[in-house]
Write a protein that holds these residues in place. Structure first.
Motif, PDB file in Angstrom:
ATOM      1  N   VAL A 107       0.864  -1.179   0.000  1.00  0.00           N
ATOM      2  CA  VAL A 107       0.000   0.000   0.000  1.00  0.00           C
ATOM      3  C   VAL A 107       0.902   1.232   0.000  1.00  0.00           C
ATOM      4  CG1 VAL A 107      -1.863   1.231   1.146  1.00  0.00           C
ATOM      5  CG2 VAL A 107      -1.731  -1.268   1.305  1.00  0.00           C
ATOM      6  N   GLY A 108       0.847   1.996  -1.087  1.00  0.00           N
ATOM      7  CA  GLY A 108       1.660   3.201  -1.215  1.00  0.00           C
ATOM      8  C   GLY A 108       2.621   3.107  -2.384  1.00  0.00           C
ATOM      9  N   GLY A 109       2.575   4.114  -3.261  1.00  0.00           N
ATOM     10  CA  GLY A 109       3.406   4.105  -4.467  1.00  0.00           C
ATOM     11  C   GLY A 109       4.504   5.126  -4.457  1.00  0.00           C
ATOM     12  N   GLY A 110       4.978   5.491  -3.266  1.00  0.00           N
ATOM     13  CA  GLY A 110       6.180   6.304  -3.187  1.00  0.00           C
ATOM     14  C   GLY A 110       7.406   5.435  -3.374  1.00  0.00           C
TER      15      GLY A 110
ATOM     16  N   VAL B 244       3.150 -10.080  -6.124  1.00  0.00           N
ATOM     17  CA  VAL B 244       3.041  -8.731  -5.547  1.00  0.00           C
ATOM     18  C   VAL B 244       1.970  -7.927  -6.266  1.00  0.00           C
ATOM     19  CG1 VAL B 244       4.268  -6.564  -5.119  1.00  0.00           C
ATOM     20  CG2 VAL B 244       5.489  -8.741  -4.928  1.00  0.00           C
ATOM     21  N   LEU B 245       1.185  -7.204  -5.474  1.00  0.00           N
ATOM     22  CA  LEU B 245       0.294  -6.169  -5.995  1.00  0.00           C
ATOM     23  C   LEU B 245       0.587  -4.887  -5.225  1.00  0.00           C
ATOM     24  CD1 LEU B 245      -2.213  -5.135  -7.624  1.00  0.00           C
ATOM     25  CD2 LEU B 245      -3.600  -5.857  -5.659  1.00  0.00           C
ATOM     26  N   LEU B 246       0.827  -3.802  -5.949  1.00  0.00           N
ATOM     27  CA  LEU B 246       0.999  -2.483  -5.332  1.00  0.00           C
ATOM     28  C   LEU B 246      -0.192  -1.617  -5.692  1.00  0.00           C
ATOM     29  CD1 LEU B 246       4.118  -0.197  -5.208  1.00  0.00           C
ATOM     30  CD2 LEU B 246       1.995   0.697  -6.166  1.00  0.00           C
ATOM     31  N   VAL B 247      -0.785  -0.971  -4.685  1.00  0.00           N
ATOM     32  CA  VAL B 247      -1.875  -0.033  -4.927  1.00  0.00           C
ATOM     33  C   VAL B 247      -1.485   1.335  -4.376  1.00  0.00           C
ATOM     34  CG1 VAL B 247      -3.702  -1.757  -4.986  1.00  0.00           C
ATOM     35  CG2 VAL B 247      -3.077  -0.739  -2.806  1.00  0.00           C
ATOM     36  N   GLU B 248      -1.821   2.364  -5.133  1.00  0.00           N
ATOM     37  CA  GLU B 248      -1.503   3.743  -4.776  1.00  0.00           C
ATOM     38  C   GLU B 248      -2.727   4.602  -5.051  1.00  0.00           C
ATOM     39  OE1 GLU B 248      -0.684   7.516  -4.263  1.00  0.00           O
ATOM     40  OE2 GLU B 248       0.728   5.990  -3.531  1.00  0.00           O
ATOM     41  N   GLN B 249      -3.168   5.383  -4.066  1.00  0.00           N
ATOM     42  CA  GLN B 249      -4.429   6.107  -4.228  1.00  0.00           C
ATOM     43  C   GLN B 249      -4.322   7.270  -5.209  1.00  0.00           C
ATOM     44  OE1 GLN B 249      -5.842   8.057  -0.690  1.00  0.00           O
ATOM     45  NE2 GLN B 249      -3.794   8.620   0.002  1.00  0.00           N
ATOM     46  N   ARG B 250      -3.112   7.740  -5.497  1.00  0.00           N
ATOM     47  CA  ARG B 250      -2.949   8.805  -6.486  1.00  0.00           C
ATOM     48  C   ARG B 250      -2.012   8.330  -7.584  1.00  0.00           C
ATOM     49  NH1 ARG B 250      -4.113  11.295  -1.712  1.00  0.00           N
ATOM     50  NH2 ARG B 250      -5.743  12.886  -1.836  1.00  0.00           N
ATOM     51  N   ASP B 251      -0.807   8.853  -7.617  1.00  0.00           N
ATOM     52  CA  ASP B 251       0.145   8.533  -8.680  1.00  0.00           C
ATOM     53  C   ASP B 251       1.466   8.128  -8.036  1.00  0.00           C
ATOM     54  OD1 ASP B 251       1.338   8.402 -11.244  1.00  0.00           O
ATOM     55  OD2 ASP B 251       1.968  10.494 -11.141  1.00  0.00           O
ATOM     56  N   TYR B 252       2.297   7.452  -8.788  1.00  0.00           N
ATOM     57  CA  TYR B 252       3.637   7.152  -8.294  1.00  0.00           C
ATOM     58  C   TYR B 252       4.308   8.441  -7.832  1.00  0.00           C
ATOM     59  CZ  TYR B 252       2.693   3.006 -11.119  1.00  0.00           C
ATOM     60  OH  TYR B 252       2.100   1.892 -11.670  1.00  0.00           O
ATOM     61  N   ALA B 253       4.855   8.422  -6.638  1.00  0.00           N
ATOM     62  CA  ALA B 253       5.616   9.558  -6.092  1.00  0.00           C
ATOM     63  C   ALA B 253       4.780  10.809  -5.911  1.00  0.00           C
ATOM     64  CB  ALA B 253       6.828   9.874  -6.969  1.00  0.00           C
ATOM     65  N   SER B 254       3.459  10.683  -5.820  1.00  0.00           N
ATOM     66  CA  SER B 254       2.633  11.889  -5.740  1.00  0.00           C
ATOM     67  C   SER B 254       2.737  12.586  -4.390  1.00  0.00           C
ATOM     68  CB  SER B 254       1.162  11.564  -6.040  1.00  0.00           C
ATOM     69  OG  SER B 254       0.656  10.608  -5.125  1.00  0.00           O
TER      70      SER B 254
END
Length: 572
Positions: free
Chosen positions: A29-32, A49-59
Motif C-alpha cells: 500500500v503506497g506508491g512512493g 506482488v500487488l501495489l496499490v496507490e491512491q494517487r500517482d507514483y511519487a505523488s
C-alpha cells in the motif's frame, strides 16, 4: 536483460479485472519510493506482488524532496555514523550499478566563515564522509582559498566567506526515479495500480488477510486477498494502521519542507552551495537551467495530500540564501515552489528537526507490516527490511534480498549510449544537448522514444511553452509510464510545473490534446483536465501569498483534486 513493462490503460484494466481471481503474497500500500522499492524487492525474491496507490507514483513525499542521493553531512555532526555510512553505500550503488542513468554526481561549495577553527573541523568531517560507505564514484573534497572559491562562485558576496571546501554528492529527479523503480518491479512481474485507494483492511481474527480497494477513476470496488499487507504510506502510516483496527507500534509526524526554483542565470556559480542555518542546512542545487533552493523544516498537521507553501516559508528561504548572494533573489525571480512532507518517527522533542530520520519497521499484528521514517537515499534498504519483517507471514523459504544486484530499467546499455551522444545526435537529427537530456531521463529506453517519432516525426517537436521537453516525452508518459492525469504529466513525469514561469499553464492544453487518444479522453475531458490544472496553479499561487500555514492550506484546497470523479462538475 528483463523486458521493460509497459504501463498503460490496457495494463491497468487487465490488472484491475484480475484482482478477484488472484490472491497475492504481498499487497503493498503506497506508491512512493519505499512502496515501489518493496514491490521490486518482494517480486525479485519470487513473491507475487500487488501495489496499490491512491494517487500517482511519487505523488506525495517522493516527488517533493531535495532531489539528492546523499549521506547527510549534518548526521555526521550528530554522530549518526551508521545512517551516513548506509546512505553513502546506497549512493554508490545508484551511481555505479542500479541507475547510473538517473543519478549523477553534483558538487557543493561549503563556505567557511571563521578563519581558524572551522576549516580543520569541516575538513575532518568531509574526510570521513569521503571514505565511508565505499564511496568511489565521486571526487574527494577539495580545499579552496577565498579567492578560488569566489572564482568558482562569482555570485557570492565577498564578505560571506573566509575560504571554502568543495565536496561531492549525487542528485536525481526523485519522481522519475520512483516511477522507474515501480516500472522495474512491473517488468519482473509485480502488478501495479495507481488511482486505487484502500478503503479498509480485511481481518480474520487479529490477522490481516487482505483489503477492499476502490478504483478512484470509476468508483468500482474489489477485494484483494493476500498473505501480508506492507504499509508504505509515509505520512499516512497511522491512518492505514487504524484501518486494521489496531494500534501501531510507532507513530509518524509530518514535517513540511519547502523548496523554490529560480533561473540558472540568477546565481552566478559553477557549483551548488550548502549553507548552515540556525536549524539545519540550506542547499542551492543545480537543476538543468534552474537552481533548486531549500529546504524548510516545520511541523505540519493540515492536509497531507496537498501541503501548501506559505509566504513565510518562501521568505525564510530567500532570507537565508540572500545572506551570501551578491545579487539577492526576490519573489519575482521564483519560477516554481513545491512543498513536501517528511514522515518522521515521533519523538519527545517538539522540534521536527530533531525527530528521527532513521526508519522503523513493525509488525503490529499478524499479516500487517508498517515501515516509516528514513531517507529517500536508503529506500532500497528500507524495502529489504520490510520484506524481511514479513517473513513470519510468508513461506518459510523466502530468499534474501537481491536488489543491490538489479539495475533499473534503462540502466543496461546506458554507458555505451552516453559515449555515443554525437553519433546519436547526428542519426536522430537532434542537438547533442537534447540527446543528453533524453539519456538522463530514459537511459537505454530512449530507443522506444526514437521508434515513436520514426512513425510520427511531429513528436520530435518541443512542447509549446515548455521547450526543454519534446512532445514524445509527454506521450510516452501516457503510453509507457502510467500517467493518467494532466498533473501526472506536468508535475511528475516532467517537472514543467516548477520549471516554467507560468507553471505549465501555456502547455496544459497542447499536452492534454496530445495524450487524449492514448488516455481515451474526449473533448470534454480535455477541458476538465486543463481547467483543473489552471485551478491548481491559481490555488498554489494564492497559497504562497498567505502569511501562515492555516490560510495557505485553505487557499490550496480551493482547487479540486484531479482524482475526483466529480472534478468536471466541480469546475463547471
Amino acid at each position: 536483460m528483463v523486458a521493460p513493462a509497459r504501463l498503460d490503460l490496457d495494463q491497468r484494466g487487465d490488472t484491475w479485472s484480475s484482482l478477484p481471481d488472484h490472491d497475492v503474497d504481498v499487497l503493498v500500500v503506497g506508491g512512493g519510493v519505499t512502496g515501489a522499492g518493496v514491490a521490486l524487492d518482494a517480486v525479485t525474491r519470487g513473491l507475487s506482488v500487488l501495489l496499490v496507490e491512491q494517487r500517482d507514483y511519487a505523488s506525495g513525499t517522493s516527488s517533493r524532496s531535495s532531489k539528492l542521493f546523499h549521506g547527510g553531512l549534518r548526521y555526521l555532526e550528530q554522530l549518526n555514523f551508521s545512517l551516513v555510512r548506509e546512505a553513502l553505500r546506497e549512493r554508490e550503488l545508484m551511481l555505479t550499478r542500479i541507475c547510473p542513468h538517473l543519478v549523477r554526481p553534483v558538487s557543493f561549495l561549503y563556505p567557511l566563515k571563521h578563519r581558524f577553527w572551522e576549516r580543520p573541523y569541516v575538513t575532518a568531517g568531509l574526510t570521513l564522509y569521503d571514505s565511508m560507505g565505499g564511496a568511489r564514484s565521486v571526487p574527494r573534497h577539495k580545499q579552496l582559498s577565498r579567492t578560488k572559491a569566489l572564482r568558482m562562485v562569482p555570485g557570492l558576496r565577498k564578505d560571506a566567506l573566509a575560504g571554502a571546501l568543495l565536496y561531492y554528492d549525487a542528485k536525481s529527479d526523485d519522481a522519475r526515479h520512483t516511477m522507474t523503480v515501480a516500472r522495474t518491479a512491473a517488468s519482473y512481474g509485480a502488478r501495479l495500480l495507481t488511482s486505487a485507494k484502500v478503503e479498509r483492511l480485511l481481518r480474520e481474527g487479529e490477522r490481516v488477510v487482505g483489503a477492499e480497494v476502490t478504483d478512484v477513476e470509476s468508483g468500482e470496488t474489489a477485494t484483494v486477498r493476500c498473505r501480508v499487507v506492507i504499509n508504505c504510506t509515509g505520512v499516512w502510516t497511522d491512518d492505514v494502521q487504524e484501518l486494521a483496527g489496531g494500534r501501531g507500534q510507532f507513530h509518524v509526524r509530518a514535517s513540511k519542507g519547502v523548496h523554490i526554483v529560480v533561473p540558472r542565470d540568477r546565481i552566478n556559480s559553477e557549483t551548488g552551495l550548502i549553507l548552515r542555518t540556525e536549524k539545519s542546512v540550506l542547499f542551492v542545487i543545480p537543476w538543468g537551467m534552474h537552481w533548486i533552493v531549500g529546504t524548510t523544516d516545520t511541523d505540519w498537521d493540515l492536509d497531507k495530500a496537498h501541503p501548501a507553501a506559505s509566504r513565510a516559508d518562501i521568505d525564510y528561504i530567500l532570507e537565508h540564501v540572500n545572506t551570501v548572494l551578491a545579487h539577492p533573489l526576490t519573489h519575482d525571480d521564483i519560477e516554481g515552489v513545491y512543498a513536501g512532507l517528511r514522515p518522521l518517527l515521533k519523538g519527545e522533542s517538539e522540534s521536527t528537526s530533531q525527530l528521527s530520520r532513521e526508519h522503523a519497521v513493525a509488525r503490529p499484528q499478524p499479516g500487517l507490516i508498517s515501515i516509516a521514517g528514513g531517507k529517500y537515499t536508503t529506500y532500497r534498504v528500507m524495502a529489504a527490511d520490510a520484506v524481511d519483517a514479513a517473513r513470519p507471514d510468508l513461506a518459510s523459504n523466502v530468499p534474501e534480498s537481491v536488489t543491490e544486484h538489479i539495475p533499473l530499467v534503462g540502466a543496461e546499455g546506458y554507458h555505451a549510449l552516453s559515449n555515443q551522444v554525437e553519433t546519436i545526435a547526428l542519426r536522430q537529427d537532434l542537438p547533442a544537448w537534447r540527446v543528453e537530456h533524453l539519456l538522463g531521463r530514459y537511459g537505454s529506453l530512449v530507443e522506444e522514444l526514437f521508434a515513436m517519432w520514426a512513425e510520427d516525426p511531429s513528436l520530435k517537436d518541443p512542447v509549446p511553452g515548455a521547450e526543454e521537453y519534446l512532445r514524445v516525452e509527454l506521450l510516452y508518459a501516457a503510453t509507457h509510464e502510467g500517467a493518467l492525469h494532466l498533473d501526472d504529466l506536468l508535475a511528475r513525469r516532467t517537472r514543467i510545473s516548477i520549471e516554467t514561469k507560468d507553471r505549465g499553464v501555456t502547455c496544459a492544453r497542447p499536452v492534454a490534446e496530445l495524450v487524449a487518444d492514448a488516455l481515451q479522453w474526449d473533448s470534454g475531458r480535455v477541458d476538465d483536465e486543463v481547467k483543473a490544472w489552471e485551478a491548481r496553479v491559481a490555488a498554489e499561487r494564492e497559497s504562497q501569498t498567505e502569511a501562515a500555514d492555516q490560510e495557505a492550506n485553505a487557499e490550496r484546497l480551493a482547487a479540486p483534486d484531479f482524482r475526483n470523479r466529480s472534478v468536471g462538475r466541480a469546475l463547471a
